[in-house]
Scaffold this motif. Structure first.
Motif, mmCIF file in Angstrom:
data_model
loop_
_atom_site.group_PDB
_atom_site.id
_atom_site.type_symbol
_atom_site.label_atom_id
_atom_site.label_comp_id
_atom_site.label_asym_id
_atom_site.label_seq_id
_atom_site.Cartn_x
_atom_site.Cartn_y
_atom_site.Cartn_z
ATOM 1 N N ASP A 197 21.503 85.355 54.638
ATOM 2 C CA ASP A 197 21.390 86.198 53.446
ATOM 3 C C ASP A 197 22.280 85.664 52.334
ATOM 4 N N TYR A 198 21.730 85.623 51.101
ATOM 5 C CA TYR A 198 22.545 85.415 49.906
ATOM 6 C C TYR A 198 22.827 86.810 49.353
ATOM 7 N N SER A 227 18.286 81.755 42.601
ATOM 8 C CA SER A 227 18.208 81.789 44.065
ATOM 9 C C SER A 227 17.476 83.056 44.502
ATOM 10 N N THR A 229 16.361 85.701 48.147
ATOM 11 C CA THR A 229 16.359 86.076 49.566
ATOM 12 C C THR A 229 15.027 86.776 49.837
ATOM 13 N N LYS A 240 17.986 86.455 42.334
ATOM 14 C CA LYS A 240 19.429 86.469 42.085
ATOM 15 C C LYS A 240 19.786 85.499 40.962
ATOM 16 N N GLN A 248 27.554 84.543 50.984
ATOM 17 C CA GLN A 248 26.469 84.208 51.893
ATOM 18 C C GLN A 248 26.928 84.359 53.333
ATOM 19 N N SER A 256 16.786 82.683 52.947
ATOM 20 C CA SER A 256 17.292 82.507 51.582
ATOM 21 C C SER A 256 17.153 81.053 51.147
#
Length: 693
Positions: A197-198, A227, A229, A240, A248, A256
């Motif tokens: 996960d970010y 970015s 997820t 994001k 992260q 992600s």
């Protein structure tokens, strides 16, 4: 020209109207298209095989189209079908790389263009879809772009199939509305972090996004997204505004990736970005940002202009504007320092070395500004250090604010650099001038060696072993850089058929040494005419300074038969401009002036027993300067309209001044050295008067 694609030739079909000219004695569609391809104003043709007529037209499909027995029609792009996305240098853009969208070698206007249109076209090219598309004056390839026609407008697609799309081949657009497109090849699975996960830095959460590809494609359309997820089980996608989010870590069921995951075959492209003081991605040109690599900053050790240029190119910009280093943003300390010792031998990333281990502080972080426009590397300055913008004025050549050494410098280099400064070609270069202030500059460039007149063919060094006595002085010209033959009038316009004009080859004149009737015929055919009416040379034929300011491009043009492949020539010469060739080309013989079964008795000059009239190289029917007008006949289709000729002035071929006497053996011999004169073309070699090789 490539062979004609038979499937795009419409048989028994007429492209009516939009005629530029009607030509005779054009036996094949291939020949008709070849002539069209040599003219910048021609985009389609109609051909009648039975009469060998060819109509050149300035609109695709003419003004209108319809069935017509006995004629065949084709658009010039018949040999180049479909869409392409190209970079500034005309090469195919890579997946993830923004490029100019072309259709049959013309640009596409953004009117009615949409994300659906972009996706359909990327799929037509062979990609999985579009990452994003843009248009606007800030995205420009300069003259490379504006010299193209606008081929399509109002591209509207209903679904993901090109068959659902409608478009128009007429437009009301400017090149500032041209579409630039970025296509997706697929996701590099190695940069998608599964069950990871970010966290944080969310812009928005989206539903019904079934794949990571779709999630990244949506991100790519937003300037603030870098970015994502994605949760496959629920089809949720989080966009994001920071690489790797705020933090992260492992997380079952989500995947992600950073946006550059779809970027390029070059690994480095997957990791560079720029952010502003709030950590938001910088995507606009001429805006300075903190340079990040893999989500960390870049140290300035060994960093150079080459490194800045290379990295800007990786981020889909055209060039670097400037770079510096320091502690300017409060957020800098939140990042690790991820890259150091970036050293590049050229402006291509492949030439760079670097280290991911650093010994730096954040006061050494690199800030970078990139541009979508070409960086101005070269300028010319006069004796007062003012920048020269007018053609023909000799000035000191500067590169990045320093002088250029003449080591390995050649005519190709001169022409290539003039091209970068928005001139068409070089007029002259030398190292035998001097300005009082030269020594105030560093010598910034040396060993400039170019294989052609395009800068991409050049090698060079930014390390020199020169003195200022070797500084290059250069003058440039707006005379069109032409890669073939042209016949022009006094004002530089293309001479009409039957009109005498100055013969040019690649923007330079042609000397009469060894030139013959065969040479004249071959060259007229290369231009698209059926042959030559006559040719002359001598001081009484002159365009004055317009002519003498040009270089002499060719000498000793000798042809064995009617094919240019049989000709030899030299790009060095021992000529003056009084020997420049003036040429008159024939478009066709006016049948009304040929009297069949009729003899003009007496007044003979000579009889040639060995050459039948049908094989004579220069047609003997008197030809006229003509004005082409269409007959008014509403019942005859455009392709059948005959072009009436209006006589304005008679040009008898036998007139003594029209051409020299028949060549003798002595005419073909190489003459001995000529007495020097005061003209520019006789200047000593040390002055390096420009001569294209």
């Amino acid at each position: 020209m490539c062979p004609t694609e038979s499937s795009c030739v419409e048989e028994d079909h007429d492209y009516l109207g939009a005629d530029i000219i009607q030509l005779s004695n054009v036996r094949t569609m291939e020949h008709c298209l070849a002539i069209c391809g040599k003219r910048t104003d021609c985009v389609s043709v109609t051909h009648r095989p039975a009469t060998s007529h060819c109509w050149l037209k300035n609109r695709i499909f003419g003004d209108r189209q319809g069935p017509q027995n006995g004629v065949n029609s084709a658009n010039l792009p018949c040999v180049d079908l479909g869409f392409s996305v190209e970079d500034l240098y005309g090469k195919r853009a890579n997946a993830g790389e923004r490029g100019l969208l072309l259709y049959r070698r013309g640009t596409v206007c953004d009117d009615s263009f949409s994300d659906i249109s972009a996706n359909v076209i990327c799929r037509e090219i062979g990609y999985i879809g579009a990452l994003n598309w843009v248009s606007g004056s800030e995205y420009s390839y300069g003259e490379t772009q504006t010299s193209l026609r606008i081929a399509l407008d109002e591209v509207t697609c209903q679904d993901d199939d090109w068959a659902s799309c409608s478009y128009s081949t007429t437009h009301d657009c400017e090149h500032s509305e041209d579409v630039f497109l970025t296509c997706l090849e697929g996701i590099d699975s190695s940069c998608v972090e599964e069950d990871y996960d970010y966290f944080g830095a969310d812009i928005i959460q989206l539903s019904n996004v079934r794949t990571m590809e779709h999630c990244l494609a949506i991100c790519g359309k937003r300037a603030d997204c870098v970015s994502v997820t994605h949760r496959p089980a629920t089809s949720h996608c989080w966009l994001k505004n920071r690489i790797f989010g705020d933090r992260q870590g492992p997380q079952n069921g989500v995947n992600s990736a950073n946006l550059p995951c779809v970027g390029s075959d070059q690994e480095a492209f997957d990791f560079f970005t720029m952010v502003n003081s709030e950590g938001i991605n910088v995507t606009q040109g001429n805006q300075s940002g903190l340079l990040l690599y893999k989500g960390g900053t870049v140290c300035d050790h060994s960093f150079s202009n080459n490194a800045a240029e290379a990295i800007c190119k990786l981020m889909n910009f055209t060039s670097a504007v400037e770079w510096n280093s320091g502690a300017y943003f409060e957020i800098q300390s939140n990042y690790d320092i991820k890259l150091d010792d970036v050293e590049c031998n050229s402006t291509e990333w492949e030439s760079c070395s670097y280290s991911e281990i650093d010994n730096c502080g954040h006061s050494e972080d690199v800030f970078l500004s990139c541009s979508h426009m070409e960086r101005v590397l070269f300028v010319l300055v006069d004796s007062e250090q003012n920048i020269i913008t007018e053609e023909g004025q000799l000035g000191l050549l500067l590169y990045k604010g320093g002088t250029v050494c003449d080591d390995s410098f050649n005519d190709n280099a001169a022409a290539a650099i003039c091209g970068l400064m928005n001139f068409e070609t070089a007029a002259r270069w030398t190292n035998e001038e001097s300005f009082d202030f030269q020594r105030n500059y560093e010598i910034k460039l040396g060993d400039v060696e170019c294989n052609s007149t395009e800068w991409e063919s050049c090698s060079y060094s930014e390390i020199d072993n020169c003195g200022h006595s070797e500084d290059v002085f250069l003058s440039c010209s707006h005379m069109e850089r032409d890669f073939g033959f042209r016949v022009v009038d006094l004002y530089g316009k293309i001479a009409n058929a039957g009109e005498r004009g100055l013969l040019l080859y690649r923007g330079g004149t042609v000397c009469d040494d060894s030139f013959s009737d065969i040479s004249a015929n071959v060259i007229c055919r290369e231009i698209g005419y059926i042959g030559a009416l006559n040719w002359v040379s001598g001081s009484e034929y002159s365009y004055g300074e317009t002519q003498t300011s040009l270089r002499i491009a060719l000498d000793e043009v000798t042809c064995q038969d009617d094919d240019w492949a049989s000709c030899s020539y030299s790009t060095t010469h021992d000529c003056g401009h009084s020997e420049d060739v003036f040429l008159t080309c024939l478009e066709g013989i006016e049948s009304s002036c040929v009297e069949e079964d009729h003899d003009y008795l007496g007044a003979d000059i000579i009889q040639d027993e060995n050459v039948p009239d049908s094989e004579r190289q220069v047609p003997k029917c008197p030809t006229f300067r003509v004005r082409l007008v269409k007959r008014k006949n509403e019942n005859v289709p455009d392709s059948d309209q005959q072009l009436a000729r209006t006589k304005t002035s008679h040009i008898p071929i036998s007139k003594a001044k029209e051409r020299p006497k028949a060549p003798t053996q002595a005419h073909y011999r190489r003459r001995g050295p000529k007495a020097p004169d005061d003209s520019a073309e006789q200047a000593p070699l040390s002055e390096k008067v420009f001569n294209e090789s």
